[in-house]
Structure formats: C-alpha cells, structure tokens
Scaffold this motif. Structure first.
Motif, PDB file in Angstrom:
ATOM      1  N   VAL A   7       2.897  -0.871  -1.505  1.00 29.63           N
ATOM      2  CA  VAL A   7       3.961  -1.593  -0.815  1.00 29.63           C
ATOM      3  C   VAL A   7       5.271  -1.386  -1.563  1.00 29.63           C
ATOM      4  CG1 VAL A   7       2.456  -3.362   0.185  1.00 29.63           C
ATOM      5  CG2 VAL A   7       3.432  -3.737  -2.088  1.00 29.63           C
ATOM      6  N   SER A   8       6.377  -1.455  -0.804  1.00 31.04           N
ATOM      7  CA  SER A   8       7.692  -1.305  -1.419  1.00 31.04           C
ATOM      8  C   SER A   8       8.570  -2.521  -1.175  1.00 31.04           C
ATOM      9  CB  SER A   8       8.391  -0.055  -0.883  1.00 31.04           C
ATOM     10  OG  SER A   8       8.540  -0.120   0.536  1.00 31.04           O
ATOM     11  N   SER A   9       8.474  -3.126   0.009  1.00 36.18           N
ATOM     12  CA  SER A   9       9.266  -4.302   0.359  1.00 36.18           C
ATOM     13  C   SER A   9       8.703  -4.882   1.646  1.00 36.18           C
ATOM     14  CB  SER A   9      10.745  -3.938   0.560  1.00 36.18           C
ATOM     15  OG  SER A   9      10.892  -3.112   1.710  1.00 36.18           O
ATOM     16  N   GLN A  10       9.078  -6.128   1.941  1.00 34.33           N
ATOM     17  CA  GLN A  10       8.634  -6.719   3.203  1.00 34.33           C
ATOM     18  C   GLN A  10       9.197  -5.948   4.384  1.00 34.33           C
ATOM     19  OE1 GLN A  10       9.529 -10.888   3.681  1.00 34.33           O
ATOM     20  NE2 GLN A  10       8.679 -10.995   5.742  1.00 34.33           N
ATOM     21  N   GLU A  11      10.443  -5.524   4.292  1.00 33.16           N
ATOM     22  CA  GLU A  11      11.094  -4.824   5.397  1.00 33.16           C
ATOM     23  C   GLU A  11      10.368  -3.543   5.770  1.00 33.16           C
ATOM     24  OE1 GLU A  11      15.427  -2.793   6.521  1.00 33.16           O
ATOM     25  OE2 GLU A  11      15.110  -3.686   4.537  1.00 33.16           O
ATOM     26  N   PHE A  12       9.963  -2.781   4.771  1.00 32.44           N
ATOM     27  CA  PHE A  12       9.385  -1.463   5.045  1.00 32.44           C
ATOM     28  C   PHE A  12       7.864  -1.432   4.985  1.00 32.44           C
ATOM     29  CE2 PHE A  12      13.691  -0.427   3.428  1.00 32.44           C
ATOM     30  CZ  PHE A  12      14.163   0.215   4.551  1.00 32.44           C
ATOM     31  N   SER A  13       7.232  -2.482   4.484  1.00 31.60           N
ATOM     32  CA  SER A  13       5.787  -2.431   4.259  1.00 31.60           C
ATOM     33  C   SER A  13       4.988  -3.448   5.065  1.00 31.60           C
ATOM     34  CB  SER A  13       5.476  -2.641   2.763  1.00 31.60           C
ATOM     35  OG  SER A  13       6.072  -1.655   1.971  1.00 31.60           O
ATOM     36  N   GLU A  14       5.648  -4.268   5.900  1.00 33.61           N
ATOM     37  CA  GLU A  14       4.914  -5.317   6.594  1.00 33.61           C
ATOM     38  C   GLU A  14       3.817  -4.762   7.496  1.00 33.61           C
ATOM     39  OE1 GLU A  14       5.675  -9.423   9.126  1.00 33.61           O
ATOM     40  OE2 GLU A  14       7.285  -7.928   9.031  1.00 33.61           O
ATOM     41  N   SER A  15       4.151  -3.762   8.318  1.00 33.35           N
ATOM     42  CA  SER A  15       3.151  -3.210   9.236  1.00 33.35           C
ATOM     43  C   SER A  15       2.053  -2.478   8.471  1.00 33.35           C
ATOM     44  CB  SER A  15       3.805  -2.280  10.255  1.00 33.35           C
ATOM     45  OG  SER A  15       4.467  -1.203   9.618  1.00 33.35           O
ATOM     46  N   THR A  16       2.410  -1.814   7.365  1.00 35.53           N
ATOM     47  CA  THR A  16       1.410  -1.138   6.536  1.00 35.53           C
ATOM     48  C   THR A  16       0.431  -2.147   5.954  1.00 35.53           C
ATOM     49  OG1 THR A  16       2.940   0.650   5.970  1.00 35.53           O
ATOM     50  CG2 THR A  16       1.072   0.318   4.497  1.00 35.53           C
ATOM     51  N   LEU A  17       0.951  -3.269   5.456  1.00 33.32           N
ATOM     52  CA  LEU A  17       0.086  -4.299   4.869  1.00 33.32           C
ATOM     53  C   LEU A  17      -0.807  -4.938   5.915  1.00 33.32           C
ATOM     54  CD1 LEU A  17      -0.635  -5.918   2.305  1.00 33.32           C
ATOM     55  CD2 LEU A  17       1.118  -7.571   2.994  1.00 33.32           C
ATOM     56  N   ARG A  18      -0.250  -5.274   7.078  1.00 34.77           N
ATOM     57  CA  ARG A  18      -1.026  -5.949   8.108  1.00 34.77           C
ATOM     58  C   ARG A  18      -2.154  -5.064   8.637  1.00 34.77           C
ATOM     59  NH1 ARG A  18       1.008 -10.600  10.797  1.00 34.77           N
ATOM     60  NH2 ARG A  18       1.910 -11.920   9.154  1.00 34.77           N
ATOM     61  N   MET A  19      -1.815  -3.855   9.065  1.00 29.28           N
ATOM     62  CA  MET A  19      -2.838  -2.986   9.636  1.00 29.28           C
ATOM     63  C   MET A  19      -3.759  -2.438   8.553  1.00 29.28           C
ATOM     64  SD  MET A  19      -2.409   0.089  12.403  1.00 29.28           S
ATOM     65  CE  MET A  19      -3.838   0.926  13.094  1.00 29.28           C
ATOM     66  N   GLY A  20      -3.203  -2.113   7.395  1.00 30.78           N
ATOM     67  CA  GLY A  20      -4.020  -1.588   6.308  1.00 30.78           C
ATOM     68  C   GLY A  20      -5.053  -2.586   5.817  1.00 30.78           C
ATOM     69  N   GLY A  64       9.575  -6.304  -8.237  1.00 29.72           N
ATOM     70  CA  GLY A  64       8.163  -6.132  -7.927  1.00 29.72           C
ATOM     71  C   GLY A  64       7.411  -7.442  -7.814  1.00 29.72           C
ATOM     72  N   ILE A  65       7.791  -8.428  -8.605  1.00 34.79           N
ATOM     73  CA  ILE A  65       7.128  -9.736  -8.547  1.00 34.79           C
ATOM     74  C   ILE A  65       7.353 -10.383  -7.187  1.00 34.79           C
ATOM     75  CG2 ILE A  65       7.144 -12.080  -9.482  1.00 34.79           C
ATOM     76  CD1 ILE A  65       5.725 -10.186 -11.277  1.00 34.79           C
ATOM     77  N   GLU A  66       8.587 -10.294  -6.696  1.00 37.80           N
ATOM     78  CA  GLU A  66       8.900 -10.874  -5.380  1.00 37.80           C
ATOM     79  C   GLU A  66       8.112 -10.177  -4.277  1.00 37.80           C
ATOM     80  OE1 GLU A  66      12.744 -11.417  -2.393  1.00 37.80           O
ATOM     81  OE2 GLU A  66      13.039 -10.754  -4.455  1.00 37.80           O
ATOM     82  N   VAL A  67       7.987  -8.856  -4.354  1.00 34.17           N
ATOM     83  CA  VAL A  67       7.246  -8.105  -3.335  1.00 34.17           C
ATOM     84  C   VAL A  67       5.766  -8.470  -3.365  1.00 34.17           C
ATOM     85  CG1 VAL A  67       6.560  -5.809  -2.548  1.00 34.17           C
ATOM     86  CG2 VAL A  67       8.902  -6.199  -3.341  1.00 34.17           C
ATOM     87  N   LEU A  68       5.186  -8.577  -4.557  1.00 36.32           N
ATOM     88  CA  LEU A  68       3.773  -8.932  -4.668  1.00 36.32           C
ATOM     89  C   LEU A  68       3.519 -10.356  -4.190  1.00 36.32           C
ATOM     90  CD1 LEU A  68       2.753  -7.248  -8.051  1.00 36.32           C
ATOM     91  CD2 LEU A  68       2.263  -6.466  -5.731  1.00 36.32           C
ATOM     92  N   ARG A  69       4.468 -11.255  -4.440  1.00 43.56           N
ATOM     93  CA  ARG A  69       4.321 -12.624  -3.930  1.00 43.56           C
ATOM     94  C   ARG A  69       4.323 -12.619  -2.400  1.00 43.56           C
ATOM     95  NH1 ARG A  69       5.275 -17.767  -5.726  1.00 43.56           N
ATOM     96  NH2 ARG A  69       6.420 -17.133  -7.601  1.00 43.56           N
ATOM     97  N   TRP A  70       5.247 -11.865  -1.803  1.00 47.85           N
ATOM     98  CA  TRP A  70       5.267 -11.764  -0.338  1.00 47.85           C
ATOM     99  C   TRP A  70       3.942 -11.211   0.177  1.00 47.85           C
ATOM    100  CZ3 TRP A  70       4.911  -6.711   1.616  1.00 47.85           C
ATOM    101  CH2 TRP A  70       4.728  -6.672   3.005  1.00 47.85           C
ATOM    102  N   ALA A  71       3.422 -10.156  -0.452  1.00 49.26           N
ATOM    103  CA  ALA A  71       2.173  -9.552   0.002  1.00 49.26           C
ATOM    104  C   ALA A  71       1.020 -10.546  -0.085  1.00 49.26           C
ATOM    105  CB  ALA A  71       1.863  -8.304  -0.830  1.00 49.26           C
ATOM    106  N   PHE A  72       0.950 -11.289  -1.172  1.00 46.76           N
ATOM    107  CA  PHE A  72      -0.109 -12.290  -1.346  1.00 46.76           C
ATOM    108  C   PHE A  72      -0.026 -13.354  -0.248  1.00 46.76           C
ATOM    109  CE2 PHE A  72      -1.587 -16.340  -3.181  1.00 46.76           C
ATOM    110  CZ  PHE A  72      -2.886 -15.989  -3.545  1.00 46.76           C
ATOM    111  N   ASP A  73       1.170 -13.856   0.008  1.00 50.86           N
ATOM    112  CA  ASP A  73       1.346 -14.883   1.045  1.00 50.86           C
ATOM    113  C   ASP A  73       1.023 -14.331   2.426  1.00 50.86           C
ATOM    114  OD1 ASP A  73       2.095 -16.734  -0.853  1.00 50.86           O
ATOM    115  OD2 ASP A  73       4.250 -16.465  -0.537  1.00 50.86           O
ATOM    116  N   ASP A  74       1.412 -13.075   2.683  1.00 48.95           N
ATOM    117  CA  ASP A  74       1.160 -12.479   3.990  1.00 48.95           C
ATOM    118  C   ASP A  74      -0.335 -12.268   4.229  1.00 48.95           C
ATOM    119  OD1 ASP A  74       2.817 -11.191   6.305  1.00 48.95           O
ATOM    120  OD2 ASP A  74       1.199  -9.778   5.934  1.00 48.95           O
ATOM    121  N   LEU A  75      -1.063 -11.910   3.189  1.00 50.03           N
ATOM    122  CA  LEU A  75      -2.507 -11.725   3.328  1.00 50.03           C
ATOM    123  C   LEU A  75      -3.207 -13.049   3.626  1.00 50.03           C
ATOM    124  CD1 LEU A  75      -3.152  -9.145   0.461  1.00 50.03           C
ATOM    125  CD2 LEU A  75      -3.362  -8.728   2.918  1.00 50.03           C
ATOM    126  N   LYS A  76      -2.653 -14.147   3.134  1.00 47.84           N
ATOM    127  CA  LYS A  76      -3.197 -15.464   3.490  1.00 47.84           C
ATOM    128  C   LYS A  76      -2.840 -15.811   4.930  1.00 47.84           C
ATOM    129  CE  LYS A  76      -1.587 -18.080   0.146  1.00 47.84           C
ATOM    130  NZ  LYS A  76      -1.434 -19.322  -0.646  1.00 47.84           N
TER     131      LYS A  76
END
Length: 294
Positions: A7-20, A64-76
C-alpha cells in the motif's frame, strides 16, 4: 499460506486493499500489509530517536504509520478483521526486525495480519520482504505507468496479482488462460479458489496461433474444466485461433480478472524473448493474477 499486499496511501491503495484482502480471504491466507517509502528527513537529521519509547512520535514524522493505521481500520470496516476488545493499532508496538519495522498486534489480530513498514526503493524493499518470509502471492496496485508492475512481475519470486483499473462496484468474471505450460495447473487451482469463494463465473480460454490444438492444449483445457466442475464453479469454455495476448485482452475488457500461469524462465530470458504474462499485463485494462509454477 501468506499474501503480501503493498500500500502507498488511502487515495491510491483503497481498491487494492479491499479487493486484495477479499482474494486473500478466499484462500484463508494470512495477510501482510506492507508500506514502502523514503526515510523521513527528520530521521536523517537525527531529530527522532528510534528507541521503543519514542515510536509514538512517528505519527508526526513518518507517513507510513498513518497509512498502516488507515489499512488496519479499513480491514476492520470491510470485515476482513473481526472487531475485538484488544487495543489493536498502537505505534508503540512497532518493533525493528530484519531491516524493517513490524507492528506487534495483540490477540487474534496478530494471527490474521502483519503491518510492516520498510524504507527505501519499493522494488528492492519488496524483494527483500519476499526473501524474509514465505509469501505465496504479492498484491500490488496497477500504476498508470507500466514499469513498476512490470518490474515487480519480473523480479518478485512469488505469484503476483496486479490490481489494474479495479472498480469495487463491478461484478467480475474470471478469464482463466489455459495452455500446456508448467504453471497452468496451479493457475487453474488458484482461479477456481477465487471463483468459488467470490462467486465469480469463469471463462476458460485456450488460444492457438494455428487452427490445430495439440494434445497439450486440449488436455490442459479438459483438465481445467473437470477441476471447475469438481468445485461446482459456473464456467464456459472457449477455443480461439489467433494471437494469444490480443485474444486475452479483447475478451477480458474491463470486467474480468485474468488468471494465467508463468514459467520460471529467468528475468534475462524474459527480457529478450518476452512472455505472454508480461505482454498481457502491459495491455490489460483489468486486474491480472500471474501464477508462478511452484
């Protein structure tokens, strides 16, 4: 089984995280979410200590900490992680190991995902990450330029899922590209798993440059159909005469996930001789999973 998801950011990685993450869940795989970025100037300047008791300050200094926090919250939010009474994300639990930083997550969170931060060139760091753990699939975004995905496909030792032009509201089909290559059997099994768990219908496509389909091609196509039938996956079968890459691209359009095998041919050989997966990746306007033959 473990999947890496960059992941790189919420803007560019949201669809990658969700579908992945849905694909990873199809396999019952553990997921490592990896952020790779440059070292912040504050760290170069020595104004931020890397001692354990100061890592909370990274929310100020390290994106990177902010991006990982977003990813963790999005996975929940998406349901990949079940909400828990455990505290979960805490920058104080980021520990240094093996040239990277990994968050020690409590309870069941730590069994389902890893959150990893690496600093440096993204291709080099993802290669290093793959050498540190036994990943089956690496999931990356489909950047506008072809070079990054092309290079990662060429040099990562894992199978690679490139999330090109992902639309989370689109219901995808799987285009399962079948030939007589050594990786086809594994690609069929991967495609069938995703199709069954995500309710994607499958088109099995075998393409020959001549009107004759040899025993290798016809046998592989029959084996693919039998496997999908055994998994009770809805599918159709097509035999096409023409250029393989162009046929894949024309059929896939924007509403397919292409699944195809890739031999273990060396990067140098692929550079000079080319490969169907690389050429398909360059031209495709949809997600593509390239499965290694190991």
């Amino acid at each position: 089984m473990k999947f890496l998801l960059a992941v790189s950011s919420q803007e560019f990685s949201e669809s990658t995280l969700r579908m992945g993450s849905k694909v990873a869940k199809s396999f019952g795989a553990q997921l490592a979410v990896v952020y790779v970025g440059p070292k912040p100037k504050e760290l170069y300047a020595g104004r931020v200590s890397l001692a354990r008791d100061t890592l909370a300050k990274w929310e100020i200094y390290h994106p990177g900490i902010e991006v990982l926090r977003w990813a963790f919250d999005d996975l929940k939010t998406s349901g990949f992680l079940e909400d828990s009474d455990d505290n979960g994300f805490n920058p104080l639990n980021m520990v240094e190991e093996k040239g990277r930083y990994r968050m020690a997550l409590p309870g069941s969170y730590g069994q389902d995902i890893d959150l990893i931060l690496r600093e440096g060139d993204i291709i080099d760091e993802l290669r290093r990450e793959c050498s540190e753990d036994e990943y089956t699939v690496s999931i990356i975004g489909g950047s506008k330029g072809r070079n990054m995905a092309h290079d990662l496909l060429q040099y990562l030792p894992t199978s690679v899922l490139v999330m090109k032009n992902v639309d989370l509201d689109r219901h995808y089909r799987i285009l399962l590209c079948v030939d007589d290559s050594s990786a086809t059997d594994r690609a069929v099994r991967f495609g069938a798993t995703i199709a069954k768990q995500m309710n994607f219908p499958v088109t099995i496509m075998t393409v020959s440059k001549t009107e004759e389909f040899g025993p290798g091609y016809s046998g592989a196509a029959e084996a693919a159909s039998q496997h999908l039938e055994s998994q009770q996956v809805d599918h159709e079968q097509k035999f096409i005469t023409g250029d393989p890459v162009n046929s894949f691209i024309e059929t896939a359009g924007e509403d397919h996930l292409i699944v195809m095998g890739s031999s273990s041919k060396s990067a140098l050989a692929k550079f000079f001789l080319g490969s169907k997966p690389m050429k398909t990746l360059e031209k495709a306007n949809c997600p593509i999973l390239v499965v290694r033959d190991k």
